[in-house]
Design a protein around this motif. Structure first.
Motif, PDB file in Angstrom:
ATOM      1  N   LEU A 197      -0.875 -22.227   3.937  1.00 23.25           N
ATOM      2  CA  LEU A 197      -0.656 -22.919   4.754  1.00 23.25           C
ATOM      3  C   LEU A 197      -1.457 -22.875   5.643  1.00 23.25           C
ATOM      4  O   LEU A 197      -2.141 -23.966   6.499  1.00 23.25           O
ATOM      5  CB  LEU A 197       0.259 -23.339   5.747  1.00 23.25           C
ATOM      6  CG  LEU A 197       0.294 -24.205   7.223  1.00 23.25           C
ATOM      7  CD1 LEU A 197       0.529 -24.988   6.756  1.00 23.25           C
ATOM      8  CD2 LEU A 197       1.599 -23.490   7.423  1.00 23.25           C
ATOM      9  N   ARG A 198      -2.117 -21.598   6.118  1.00 21.66           N
ATOM     10  CA  ARG A 198      -3.575 -21.299   7.288  1.00 21.66           C
ATOM     11  C   ARG A 198      -4.794 -22.019   6.107  1.00 21.66           C
ATOM     12  O   ARG A 198      -5.699 -22.575   6.767  1.00 21.66           O
ATOM     13  CB  ARG A 198      -3.817 -19.638   7.337  1.00 21.66           C
ATOM     14  CG  ARG A 198      -3.229 -19.239   8.532  1.00 21.66           C
ATOM     15  CD  ARG A 198      -3.554 -18.082   8.901  1.00 21.66           C
ATOM     16  NE  ARG A 198      -2.365 -17.095  10.056  1.00 21.66           N
ATOM     17  CZ  ARG A 198      -2.741 -15.938  10.187  1.00 21.66           C
ATOM     18  NH1 ARG A 198      -2.991 -15.419   9.920  1.00 21.66           N
ATOM     19  NH2 ARG A 198      -1.832 -16.351  11.320  1.00 21.66           N
ATOM     20  N   GLU A 206      -6.844 -25.118   7.939  1.00 21.10           N
ATOM     21  CA  GLU A 206      -8.572 -24.181   8.465  1.00 21.10           C
ATOM     22  C   GLU A 206     -10.156 -25.082   8.064  1.00 21.10           C
ATOM     23  O   GLU A 206     -10.332 -25.871   9.288  1.00 21.10           O
ATOM     24  CB  GLU A 206      -9.474 -23.339   7.855  1.00 21.10           C
ATOM     25  CG  GLU A 206     -10.294 -22.740   8.083  1.00 21.10           C
ATOM     26  CD  GLU A 206     -11.360 -22.217   7.322  1.00 21.10           C
ATOM     27  OE1 GLU A 206     -11.996 -21.145   7.813  1.00 21.10           O
ATOM     28  OE2 GLU A 206     -11.015 -21.531   6.035  1.00 21.10           O
ATOM     29  N   PRO A 207      -9.717 -26.943   7.404  1.00 20.11           N
ATOM     30  CA  PRO A 207     -11.079 -27.765   7.134  1.00 20.11           C
ATOM     31  C   PRO A 207     -10.319 -28.471   8.924  1.00 20.11           C
ATOM     32  O   PRO A 207     -11.522 -28.613   9.229  1.00 20.11           O
ATOM     33  CB  PRO A 207     -10.771 -28.410   6.099  1.00 20.11           C
ATOM     34  CG  PRO A 207      -9.916 -27.378   5.344  1.00 20.11           C
ATOM     35  CD  PRO A 207      -9.546 -26.413   6.214  1.00 20.11           C
ATOM     36  N   TYR A 208      -8.925 -29.281   9.012  1.00 28.08           N
ATOM     37  CA  TYR A 208      -8.534 -30.057   9.594  1.00 28.08           C
ATOM     38  C   TYR A 208      -8.783 -28.836  11.298  1.00 28.08           C
ATOM     39  O   TYR A 208      -8.822 -29.560  12.642  1.00 28.08           O
ATOM     40  CB  TYR A 208      -7.039 -30.073   9.525  1.00 28.08           C
ATOM     41  CG  TYR A 208      -7.414 -30.850   8.457  1.00 28.08           C
ATOM     42  CD1 TYR A 208      -8.096 -31.785   8.087  1.00 28.08           C
ATOM     43  CD2 TYR A 208      -6.356 -29.663   7.447  1.00 28.08           C
ATOM     44  CE1 TYR A 208      -7.831 -33.260   6.986  1.00 28.08           C
ATOM     45  CE2 TYR A 208      -6.406 -30.707   6.318  1.00 28.08           C
ATOM     46  CZ  TYR A 208      -7.135 -32.402   5.878  1.00 28.08           C
ATOM     47  OH  TYR A 208      -6.643 -32.704   4.779  1.00 28.08           O
ATOM     48  N   CYS A 265     -10.932 -30.644  14.002  1.00 29.00           N
ATOM     49  CA  CYS A 265     -11.086 -31.130  15.980  1.00 29.00           C
ATOM     50  C   CYS A 265     -11.462 -30.413  16.219  1.00 29.00           C
ATOM     51  O   CYS A 265     -11.953 -31.044  17.527  1.00 29.00           O
ATOM     52  CB  CYS A 265      -8.918 -30.652  15.746  1.00 29.00           C
ATOM     53  SG  CYS A 265      -7.928 -31.285  14.730  1.00 29.00           S
ATOM     54  N   GLN A 266     -11.853 -29.201  16.797  1.00 31.32           N
ATOM     55  CA  GLN A 266     -12.334 -27.940  17.540  1.00 31.32           C
ATOM     56  C   GLN A 266     -14.226 -28.455  18.120  1.00 31.32           C
ATOM     57  O   GLN A 266     -15.021 -29.006  19.199  1.00 31.32           O
ATOM     58  CB  GLN A 266     -12.944 -26.588  16.805  1.00 31.32           C
ATOM     59  CG  GLN A 266     -11.526 -25.867  17.700  1.00 31.32           C
ATOM     60  CD  GLN A 266     -11.159 -24.824  16.537  1.00 31.32           C
ATOM     61  OE1 GLN A 266     -12.683 -23.907  15.312  1.00 31.32           O
ATOM     62  NE2 GLN A 266     -10.712 -23.805  17.224  1.00 31.32           N
ATOM     63  N   GLN A 267     -14.465 -29.221  16.558  1.00 25.30           N
ATOM     64  CA  GLN A 267     -16.109 -29.749  16.478  1.00 25.30           C
ATOM     65  C   GLN A 267     -16.220 -31.008  18.133  1.00 25.30           C
ATOM     66  O   GLN A 267     -16.958 -31.464  18.181  1.00 25.30           O
ATOM     67  CB  GLN A 267     -16.729 -29.972  15.134  1.00 25.30           C
ATOM     68  CG  GLN A 267     -16.970 -28.446  14.509  1.00 25.30           C
ATOM     69  CD  GLN A 267     -17.582 -28.751  13.701  1.00 25.30           C
ATOM     70  OE1 GLN A 267     -17.536 -29.722  12.758  1.00 25.30           O
ATOM     71  NE2 GLN A 267     -18.138 -27.678  12.838  1.00 25.30           N
TER      72      GLN A 267
END
Length: 113
Positions: free
Chosen positions: A65-66, A70-72, A76-78
């Motif tokens: 799951l991690r 991770e790409p999503y 979202c952070q960027q």
């Protein structure tokens, strides 16, 4: 209600009681001990080794799951950082205009140098 008052009264009653404790003494010769003789200062000889915990049923699923998420999460952070920068830039541009409009509406005139 009466049980609560009774239970609360017990610690108060015990705290008001006082007493004197006398210790019995025995006449022993004055013996001094070295720190090496005291068990407090001796370190027991123990051998420790690390044991890797067994992988449970849940751990592989969480790992997968991690890796999938991770790409999503990175996207979202960027995106949120870019959005914050754009909003802060807009505030810097709009703030002086809003402040001058407030001064004009309140009747105070300021002269620019």
């Amino acid at each position: 209600m009466y049980k609560v008052a009774g239970v609360a009264a017990v610690p108060v009653t015990l705290s008001l009681m006082s007493g004197t404790v006398f210790a019995a003494t025995e006449d022993k010769p004055n013996v001094t001990s070295n720190t090496n003789e005291l068990s407090l200062y001796t370190t027991p000889q123990q051998k420790f080794h690390y044991v890797e915990p067994d992988i449970g049923h849940l751990e592989p699923g969480v790992t997968t799951l991690r890796k999938l998420a991770e790409p999503y999460v990175t996207w979202c952070q960027q995106t949120s950082h870019l959005t914050v920068e754009k909003v802060q830039g807009a505030i810097v541009k709009v703030k002086p205009k809003v402040e001058s409009a407030i001064q004009l509406g309140s009747g105070k005139k300021t002269h620019a140098l």
